[in-house]
Design a protein around this motif. Structure first.
Motif, PDB file in Angstrom:
ATOM      1  N   ARG A  52       0.855  -1.185   0.000  1.00  0.00           N
ATOM      2  CA  ARG A  52       0.000   0.000   0.000  1.00  0.00           C
ATOM      3  C   ARG A  52       0.896   1.241   0.000  1.00  0.00           C
ATOM      4  NH1 ARG A  52      -5.260   0.646   1.709  1.00  0.00           N
ATOM      5  NH2 ARG A  52      -5.196  -1.402   2.720  1.00  0.00           N
ATOM      6  N   THR A  57      -1.641   7.253  -6.492  1.00  0.00           N
ATOM      7  CA  THR A  57      -2.576   6.276  -7.046  1.00  0.00           C
ATOM      8  C   THR A  57      -1.921   5.452  -8.152  1.00  0.00           C
ATOM      9  OG1 THR A  57      -3.403   7.866  -8.679  1.00  0.00           O
ATOM     10  CG2 THR A  57      -4.579   7.737  -6.568  1.00  0.00           C
ATOM     11  N   ALA A  59      -3.537   3.459 -11.448  1.00  0.00           N
ATOM     12  CA  ALA A  59      -4.776   3.281 -12.209  1.00  0.00           C
ATOM     13  C   ALA A  59      -4.499   2.445 -13.449  1.00  0.00           C
ATOM     14  CB  ALA A  59      -5.347   4.637 -12.609  1.00  0.00           C
TER      15      ALA A  59
END
Length: 199
Positions: A52, A57, A59
């Motif tokens: 994590r 981000t 994508a």
């Protein structure tokens, strides 16, 4: 196919990098370079969903990230992820079948990678280069568009580096993409992203 935006990763108290952004398009290879410990493997693991990120981000075009990771990514880590006690035949059949390959595709991958003489041996009896070829078989037998590769050629001799380079080029020619952590240049045209410069 893949967009990384503003990514930050740390290991314990040490920040590996901040605000890293990159994109990966169909037919493109990107080579992640940088010193040992710079975060190349960690970046691949974050893209694969194993880590994590602290920020940013990952994508996958229009796909849901979890769905994309389940169905559109191949991960080949520094460790091959093979079960040493299985015979090579059992291992390649299990791994490729788990990823959705049919038996004919497994046989074709075995042929392309010249694995037939090894199939009755236990995986732990294989050399590091032979194990890497066995691990590559699942990428060939069960095609997926994005390959995440961590030092893919480290245990291979010159012959097999060249042969797997041809397989990588064929993957790119079909519209696939490759994101690879490397110390040595890839045997295909690739855009370099220096993780050490991304801090």
């Amino acid at each position: 196919m893949l967009t990384v935006s503003g990514l930050a990763l740390s290991r314990g108290e040490r920040v590996l990098f901040r605000d890293l952004s990159l994109s990966l398009s169909a037919g493109e290879a990107v080579a992640l370079t940088g010193a040992n410990g710079a975060g190349k493997t960690s970046l691949l693991r974050a893209v694969a969903g194993f880590l994590r990120p602290d920020a940013g981000t990952v994508a996958f075009a229009a796909a849901d990230p979890a769905e994309a990771r389940r169905r559109h990514l191949h991960w080949l880590g520094h460790l091959d992820g093979l079960k040493g006690a299985r015979r090579a035949r059992e291992e390649v059949t299990f791994q490729a079948g788990w990823l959705g390959a049919d038996p004919g595709a497994v046989d074709a991958a075995v042929d392309v990678l010249a694995l037939e003489p090894l199939l009755d041996l236990e995986v732990r009896q294989l050399s590091a280069g032979q194990r890497r070829r066995l691990a590559f078989a699942r990428l060939i037998a069960a095609p997926r568009p994005v390959w995440l590769l961590d030092e893919p050629f480290a245990p291979l001799d010159a012959r097999w580096r060249a042969a797997l380079g041809l397989l990588m080029q064929a993957h790119l020619d079909k519209g696939g993409a490759i994101l690879a952590a490397v110390h040595d240049p890839l045997p295909v045209a690739a855009r370099a992203v220096d993780i050490g410069m991304a801090k």
